[in-house]
Design an enzyme around this catalytic site. Structure first.
Site, mmCIF file in Angstrom:
data_model
loop_
_atom_site.group_PDB
_atom_site.id
_atom_site.type_symbol
_atom_site.label_atom_id
_atom_site.label_comp_id
_atom_site.label_asym_id
_atom_site.label_seq_id
_atom_site.Cartn_x
_atom_site.Cartn_y
_atom_site.Cartn_z
ATOM 1 N N CYS A 264 10.791 39.193 82.489
ATOM 2 C CA CYS A 264 9.827 38.949 83.561
ATOM 3 C C CYS A 264 10.232 39.633 84.860
ATOM 4 O O CYS A 264 9.382 39.957 85.693
ATOM 5 C CB CYS A 264 9.623 37.444 83.774
ATOM 6 S SG CYS A 264 11.099 36.527 84.238
ATOM 7 N N CYS B 25 6.464 37.943 78.563
ATOM 8 C CA CYS B 25 7.432 36.937 78.112
ATOM 9 C C CYS B 25 7.475 36.874 76.584
ATOM 10 O O CYS B 25 6.459 36.589 75.943
ATOM 11 C CB CYS B 25 7.072 35.565 78.683
ATOM 12 S SG CYS B 25 8.209 34.274 78.142
ATOM 13 N N CYS C 144 11.860 29.115 76.834
ATOM 14 C CA CYS C 144 12.460 30.211 77.612
ATOM 15 C C CYS C 144 13.781 30.662 76.978
ATOM 16 O O CYS C 144 14.641 29.836 76.661
ATOM 17 C CB CYS C 144 12.685 29.744 79.042
ATOM 18 S SG CYS C 144 13.528 30.950 80.083
ATOM 19 N N ASP D 289 23.450 26.620 93.133
ATOM 20 C CA ASP D 289 22.970 26.272 91.796
ATOM 21 C C ASP D 289 23.883 25.222 91.167
ATOM 22 O O ASP D 289 24.199 25.290 89.984
ATOM 23 C CB ASP D 289 22.920 27.537 90.929
ATOM 24 C CG ASP D 289 22.187 27.300 89.605
ATOM 25 O OD1 ASP D 289 21.392 26.358 89.531
ATOM 26 O OD2 ASP D 289 22.438 28.055 88.654
ATOM 27 N N CYS E 223 8.412 43.227 86.665
ATOM 28 C CA CYS E 223 7.783 42.882 87.944
ATOM 29 C C CYS E 223 7.686 44.086 88.880
ATOM 30 O O CYS E 223 8.694 44.727 89.179
ATOM 31 C CB CYS E 223 8.575 41.777 88.643
ATOM 32 S SG CYS E 223 7.894 41.312 90.254
#
Length: 366
Positions: A261, A215, A231, A151, A265
């Site tokens: 989120c 969300c 976000c 990242d 899930c």
């Protein structure tokens, strides 16, 4: 590329040798704690148009670095010349000793920190493990060219991991895996080793829209499409300025990142807790009181967040985020006192968010 000086390209005499080498590398990767390992080529021509369309829509917000590298992000061999293959890995980060995410979110006086950030900064942990893997490859097979990523550069991580069969892209845009859910980091090795490539896996989101529906800020504007400007992870981490007024009440007590989120899930029923000691919860992160977090001095913040991903946002942004959390907390003398104490803060960004938070409590009391 990181490599020994003037490397001699490795010659793999036939497909059986190459396959055996790939299997050996994967075994070493698993021994280092990686959950899933896949190998793919550098052709991201299927992902590139979607990425460029996302940029055109300005969904990246202030993240100028998403656009400034041109096609290097979607063309690995442009970023690192000589790259033939990408070894993609994942590393579970969900700590066993973490407070339940839903419980913290439902405790509005607590500070919610994204599960990935409660331990040591993953960039260093991931890079170190990838470097260990590369060192083992070169010690065994000879010098080769490579560069490791965690990242930390223009890399289309999810697209590469999807191509390599590490998982599939979920509707929330994160990678999903049937055996591991999504609580993991991704890392890559760009290399000139001509290894056999793995097939992609199939997608298993079906008609589920749980992540889209939950969300808080409606940032998932369509399946597989995220407007980062809405976000909460972007707003609390990447965004350096004033948080848009209309979004502040929706942030709740999330002071660093957001996991809704992932928490919702269904595939995370199969999530595997990390075995990595560095990812264990440190400094009580994830269940601290907002009032306590707001009282930290700059030196206390630095001491508590040393070695944490949170350290990178800095003290001012931390106070901004906590001020929003306090504005969304139930009115109490402790909350009002904490906010009032910083009404005259020397930083304008902090003052602005404190004033908003106090305004919220005036509305609650009317």
């Amino acid at each position: 590329m990181s490599h020994q000086s003037h490397p001699v390209p490795i010659q793999l005499p036939d497909v059986h040798v190459a396959a055996q080498m790939a299997a050996t590398i994967k075994g070493w990767a698993r021994a280092l704690g990686f959950g899933n390992i896949g190998i793919t080529d550098t052709d991201l021509s299927a992902a590139e148009p979607e990425f460029l369309k996302w940029l055109d829509k300005q969904y990246h917000g202030d993240m100028d670095y998403m656009a400034k590298h041109g096609t290097k992000r979607s063309r690995p061999a442009e970023l690192v010349p000589g790259t033939l293959r990408v070894i993609s890995v994942n590393l579970n980060y969900l700590p066993e000793n973490a407070a339940d995410g839903w419980q913290v979110l439902e405790s509005p006086n607590k500070a919610y920190v994204a599960r990935y950030a409660m331990g040591r900064d993953y960039h260093k942990v991931m890079r170190n493990k990838l470097q260990q893997l590369c060192t083992r490859i070169s010690d065994t097979y000879g010098s080769f060219e490579y560069r490791v990523f965690a990242d930390s550069a223009p890399v289309l991580e999810v697209a590469l991991a999807t191509k390599a069969g590490v998982g599939w892209r979920g509707k929330h845009t994160l990678l999903l895996n049937r055996q591991q859910g999504s609580w993991f980091f991704l890392g890559e090795i760009y290399t000139n080793l001509p290894l056999p490539i793995d097939p992609p896996t199939t997608a298993h989101c079906g008609s589920c829209s749980a992540c889209i529906d939950i969300c808080p800020t409606r940032a998932i504007v369509a399946p597989y499409e995220l407007d980062a400007r809405r976000c909460i992870s972007y707003l609390t981490i990447e965004h350096k300025g004033s948080i848009p007024l209309e979004l502040r009440p929706l942030i709740g007590n999330r002071v660093y990142g957001c996991d809704d989120c992932q928490l919702i899930c269904p595939w995370n029923k199969f999530a595997v807790h990390t075995q990595e000691a560095d990812f264990a919860v440190r400094n009580g992160l994830g269940s601290n009181d907002l009032v306590d977090c707001f009282a930290w001095t700059e030196s206390e913040f630095a001491a508590r967040m040393a070695g944490s991903a949170i350290y990178r946002i800095g003290y001012i942004q931390w106070l901004r985020n906590v001020a929003v959390g306090l504005g969304n907390a139930p009115t109490s003398p402790a909350v009002i006192h904490a906010l009032t104490a910083r009404q005259q803060d020397e930083n304008a960004l902090v003052r602005e968010h404190v004033a908003w938070a106090l305004g919220q409590h005036q509305h609650q009391r009317v």
